[in-house]
Design a protein around this motif. Structure first.
Motif, PDB file in Angstrom:
ATOM      1  N   TRP A 258      20.083 -21.535   0.437  1.00  0.00           N
ATOM      2  CA  TRP A 258      20.596 -22.844   0.074  1.00  0.00           C
ATOM      3  C   TRP A 258      20.054 -23.329  -1.258  1.00  0.00           C
ATOM      4  O   TRP A 258      20.483 -24.360  -1.763  1.00  0.00           O
ATOM      5  CB  TRP A 258      20.288 -23.843   1.186  1.00  0.00           C
ATOM      6  N   GLY A 259      19.102 -22.624  -1.841  1.00  0.00           N
ATOM      7  CA  GLY A 259      18.657 -22.956  -3.176  1.00  0.00           C
ATOM      8  C   GLY A 259      19.522 -22.249  -4.202  1.00  0.00           C
ATOM      9  O   GLY A 259      20.328 -21.388  -3.895  1.00  0.00           O
ATOM     10  N   ARG A 342      19.571 -33.563 -13.303  1.00  0.00           N
ATOM     11  CA  ARG A 342      19.184 -34.364 -12.133  1.00  0.00           C
ATOM     12  C   ARG A 342      18.321 -33.534 -11.186  1.00  0.00           C
ATOM     13  O   ARG A 342      17.328 -34.014 -10.630  1.00  0.00           O
ATOM     14  CB  ARG A 342      20.432 -34.844 -11.391  1.00  0.00           C
ATOM     15  N   MET A 343      18.714 -32.276 -10.982  1.00  0.00           N
ATOM     16  CA  MET A 343      17.989 -31.428 -10.049  1.00  0.00           C
ATOM     17  C   MET A 343      16.578 -31.148 -10.549  1.00  0.00           C
ATOM     18  O   MET A 343      15.621 -31.128  -9.761  1.00  0.00           O
ATOM     19  CB  MET A 343      18.745 -30.112  -9.841  1.00  0.00           C
ATOM     20  N   PHE A 344      16.407 -30.955 -11.860  1.00  0.00           N
ATOM     21  CA  PHE A 344      15.069 -30.693 -12.394  1.00  0.00           C
ATOM     22  C   PHE A 344      14.152 -31.892 -12.126  1.00  0.00           C
ATOM     23  O   PHE A 344      13.004 -31.723 -11.704  1.00  0.00           O
ATOM     24  CB  PHE A 344      15.130 -30.412 -13.890  1.00  0.00           C
ATOM     25  N   VAL A 345      14.666 -33.089 -12.365  1.00  0.00           N
ATOM     26  CA  VAL A 345      13.849 -34.286 -12.159  1.00  0.00           C
ATOM     27  C   VAL A 345      13.573 -34.512 -10.671  1.00  0.00           C
ATOM     28  O   VAL A 345      12.448 -34.819 -10.274  1.00  0.00           O
ATOM     29  CB  VAL A 345      14.544 -35.519 -12.775  1.00  0.00           C
ATOM     30  N   ALA A 346      14.610 -34.321  -9.825  1.00  0.00           N
ATOM     31  CA  ALA A 346      14.463 -34.639  -8.406  1.00  0.00           C
ATOM     32  C   ALA A 346      13.806 -33.527  -7.612  1.00  0.00           C
ATOM     33  O   ALA A 346      12.981 -33.792  -6.731  1.00  0.00           O
ATOM     34  CB  ALA A 346      15.837 -34.954  -7.800  1.00  0.00           C
ATOM     35  N   GLU A 347      14.163 -32.259  -7.906  1.00  0.00           N
ATOM     36  CA  GLU A 347      13.730 -31.151  -7.063  1.00  0.00           C
ATOM     37  C   GLU A 347      12.542 -30.369  -7.623  1.00  0.00           C
ATOM     38  O   GLU A 347      11.967 -29.536  -6.918  1.00  0.00           O
ATOM     39  CB  GLU A 347      14.904 -30.188  -6.832  1.00  0.00           C
ATOM     40  N   LYS A 351       9.279 -33.389  -6.513  1.00  0.00           N
ATOM     41  CA  LYS A 351       8.917 -32.856  -5.198  1.00  0.00           C
ATOM     42  C   LYS A 351       7.426 -32.529  -5.151  1.00  0.00           C
ATOM     43  O   LYS A 351       6.929 -31.693  -5.909  1.00  0.00           O
ATOM     44  CB  LYS A 351       9.743 -31.607  -4.896  1.00  0.00           C
ATOM     45  N   LEU A 352       6.738 -33.172  -4.233  1.00  0.00           N
ATOM     46  CA  LEU A 352       5.293 -32.972  -4.078  1.00  0.00           C
ATOM     47  C   LEU A 352       4.924 -31.521  -3.766  1.00  0.00           C
ATOM     48  O   LEU A 352       3.968 -30.996  -4.349  1.00  0.00           O
ATOM     49  CB  LEU A 352       4.763 -33.917  -3.003  1.00  0.00           C
ATOM     50  N   PRO A 353       5.634 -30.811  -2.871  1.00  0.00           N
ATOM     51  CA  PRO A 353       5.248 -29.417  -2.596  1.00  0.00           C
ATOM     52  C   PRO A 353       5.340 -28.505  -3.814  1.00  0.00           C
ATOM     53  O   PRO A 353       4.669 -27.479  -3.855  1.00  0.00           O
ATOM     54  CB  PRO A 353       6.253 -28.983  -1.520  1.00  0.00           C
ATOM     55  N   VAL A 354       6.179 -28.869  -4.793  1.00  0.00           N
ATOM     56  CA  VAL A 354       6.265 -28.080  -6.019  1.00  0.00           C
ATOM     57  C   VAL A 354       5.176 -28.500  -6.992  1.00  0.00           C
ATOM     58  O   VAL A 354       4.427 -27.682  -7.530  1.00  0.00           O
ATOM     59  CB  VAL A 354       7.664 -28.232  -6.670  1.00  0.00           C
ATOM     60  N   MET A 355       5.046 -29.807  -7.232  1.00  0.00           N
ATOM     61  CA  MET A 355       4.160 -30.300  -8.283  1.00  0.00           C
ATOM     62  C   MET A 355       2.683 -30.276  -7.892  1.00  0.00           C
ATOM     63  O   MET A 355       1.822 -30.426  -8.758  1.00  0.00           O
ATOM     64  CB  MET A 355       4.569 -31.729  -8.667  1.00  0.00           C
ATOM     65  N   HIS A 398       1.753 -31.865   1.790  1.00  0.00           N
ATOM     66  CA  HIS A 398       3.142 -31.523   2.106  1.00  0.00           C
ATOM     67  C   HIS A 398       3.880 -32.809   2.453  1.00  0.00           C
ATOM     68  O   HIS A 398       3.359 -33.636   3.174  1.00  0.00           O
ATOM     69  CB  HIS A 398       3.222 -30.561   3.297  1.00  0.00           C
ATOM     70  N   ASP A 399       5.108 -32.937   1.957  1.00  0.00           N
ATOM     71  CA  ASP A 399       5.864 -34.134   2.311  1.00  0.00           C
ATOM     72  C   ASP A 399       6.984 -33.845   3.291  1.00  0.00           C
ATOM     73  O   ASP A 399       7.711 -34.739   3.700  1.00  0.00           O
ATOM     74  CB  ASP A 399       6.421 -34.838   1.070  1.00  0.00           C
ATOM     75  N   GLY A 400       7.155 -32.592   3.694  1.00  0.00           N
ATOM     76  CA  GLY A 400       8.138 -32.261   4.715  1.00  0.00           C
ATOM     77  C   GLY A 400       9.568 -32.256   4.241  1.00  0.00           C
ATOM     78  O   GLY A 400      10.494 -32.140   5.035  1.00  0.00           O
ATOM     79  N   THR A 401       9.797 -32.405   2.937  1.00  0.00           N
ATOM     80  CA  THR A 401      11.152 -32.402   2.411  1.00  0.00           C
ATOM     81  C   THR A 401      11.266 -31.399   1.282  1.00  0.00           C
ATOM     82  O   THR A 401      10.299 -30.769   0.885  1.00  0.00           O
ATOM     83  CB  THR A 401      11.531 -33.789   1.871  1.00  0.00           C
ATOM     84  N   GLY A 402      12.478 -31.265   0.760  1.00  0.00           N
ATOM     85  CA  GLY A 402      12.661 -30.414  -0.406  1.00  0.00           C
ATOM     86  C   GLY A 402      13.019 -29.004  -0.046  1.00  0.00           C
ATOM     87  O   GLY A 402      13.777 -28.750   0.879  1.00  0.00           O
ATOM     88  N   TRP A 403      12.467 -28.080  -0.769  1.00  0.00           N
ATOM     89  CA  TRP A 403      12.850 -26.677  -0.653  1.00  0.00           C
ATOM     90  C   TRP A 403      12.086 -25.958   0.448  1.00  0.00           C
ATOM     91  O   TRP A 403      12.032 -24.756   0.494  1.00  0.00           O
ATOM     92  CB  TRP A 403      12.622 -25.982  -1.980  1.00  0.00           C
TER      93      TRP A 403
END
Length: 436
Positions: A258-259, A342-347, A351-355, A398-403
């Protein structure tokens, strides 16, 4: 007197009793095209790229980069900081520099000496893949441990590479080393993802902050901006494809199909900018093998789709990459370009699990008030995060959302699956879905 009216035949009576369907059928009118709902989220702006800091000042102190986003509060501080605007400006300005520009537009004579040195560094790193052949996999689809030997050679030669770029201060070299080393993947987990890709762009940003690379947000683009994307980044991309194919690097997050892609993001952002106003290549071109073959080397978006196709075990974007398949229905590249931003800024940034894996030093500074990573936390990070459960553990949030998962769950490499199938079937790497 006899009537002169001719007798009515039975046939005429039958004809007159048939209704005229022309009078009963509604008038056909062309269907009005339904307006597509507009995206309520505005396209993120490109902030002006700030001037490089004065690193020659006696008060300037280089820092070895560390993780500083250890909680949601830290992430919120980052999102409202000048560093977030710096990172967004750097990525979007690079994208703006290649609008409507194929890769072949940058010639060898257009390369500055520092860009040539960057390309030589990537060539050296490529040669280390040859020097460190993979261990026998035995059919395993998880990361190959010979990757660590490759990274050891990168770490050993990184100071020499930076001295070739003109960096002589040992503290500055240590700061730059951290970004370059992390851009090849994680040594402990033997994985790779969009966060590592972002580290390579941060390494280039640090070189710009030091004044080695000449890059500004002027229009039309000047300096090294366009060569950095169309020569340096594409060379890095080719190197990482080889690294992934050789060492079966696992995806750094279980994004699944889905990514956009298990490993890369920026080829789609930069690639959409390259195709922004193309006269005949449309978003549907990703479904045309001839277009991918003919233009894949010129446009990163098409080249990445071709690579994704080559590393899957089933045929068809709708099966292995449904998000890419959905995006291809967009009316124009302008829509895709805006969506990628938009995806770069949002995803990515959002996204905490990425950053939480993002590194901050002096050239890419942390916001005031962000947490400090302690030695024990750094060791746990490099050990691969064996802990599971809980919202935060050992400073790792972990925020439980995102990828999806970012570290704890091992995800087999899709590239490994295709390569192992190729070995088993002697070249037949793709299979059709039975009802395709």
């Amino acid at each position: 007197m006899a009537s002169t009216t001719p007798p009515t035949s039975g046939k005429d009576t039958t004809i007159s009793s048939i209704p005229n369907l022309k009078d009963r059928l509604p008038k056909l009118e062309p269907r009005k095209r339904r307006n597509q709902p507009s995206n309520p989220t505005p396209i993120p702006e490109t902030p002006a790229l700030p001037p490089p800091p004065d690193t020659l000042s006696s008060s300037w102190a280089f820092k070895t980069p560390t993780r500083r986003i250890l909680s949601r509060r830290d992430h919120d501080l980052f999102l409202s900081s000048p560093t977030e605007r710096l990172v967004r400006s750097w990525i979007f300005t690079l994208a703006d520099s290649v609008v409507d520009t194929p890769c072949s537009a940058v010639k060898d004579e257009d390369l500055s000496a520092p860009v040539r040195t960057v390309l030589n560094i990537l060539e050296d790193a490529d040669s280390y893949v040859t020097q460190c052949p993979p261990n026998e996999q035995g059919g395993s689809r998880f990361g190959n441990k010979a990757f660590r030997s490759f990274l050891d050679l990168v770490a050993e030669n990184s100071p020499r590479w930076h001295r070739a770029l003109g960096v002589t201060d040992s503290a500055a070299i240590a700061e730059l080393n951290a970004y370059l080393f992390e851009s090849f993947g994680n040594r402990s987990r033997i994985d790779y993802g969009s966060g590592h890709e972002l580290n390579f762009l941060m390494w280039l940003l640090c070189l710009r902050q030091l004044g080695i690379l000449q890059a500004s947000s002027s229009s039309p683009p000047s300096g090294d901006m366009r060569p950095l994307v169309l020569r340096a980044f594409t060379r890095y991309l080719a190197l990482m494809r080889r690294v992934q194919m050789t060492y079966y690097l696992e995806p750094a997050g279980s994004h699944g199909v889905w990514g956009l892609d298990d490993y890369q993001f920026l080829p789609f952002l930069f690639g959409a900018a390259q195709l922004l106003h193309h006269p005949y290549i449309t978003p549907r071109a990703i479904h045309q093998d001839l277009s991918l073959e003919e233009f894949g080397d010129e446009y990163m978006y098409l080249g990445q789709v071709a690579f994704v196709n080559s590393t899957k075990t089933v045929r068809g974007l709708r099966w292995h990459s449904p998000m890419l398949d959905d995006i291809s229905s967009a009316r124009s590249w302008e829509k895709i370009d805006g969506g990628m931003r938009r995806m770069f800024v949002a995803e990515v940034l959002g996204k905490l699990p990425v950053m939480q894996h993002f590194l901050f030093g002096s050239l890419v500074p942390a916001a005031e008030g962000m947490s400090e990573e302690h030695d024990g936390e750094a060791e746990t990070e490099h050990a691969g995060h064996e802990h599971e459960g809980g919202d935060e553990h050992t400073g790792h949030a972990h925020d439980g959302t995102g990828w999806g998962d970012c570290c704890g769950i091992k995800v087999p490499s899709s590239i490994a699956a295709a390569q192992e199938m190729k070995k088993a079937r002697q070249g037949d790497t793709l299979r059709r879905i039975p009802f395709d």
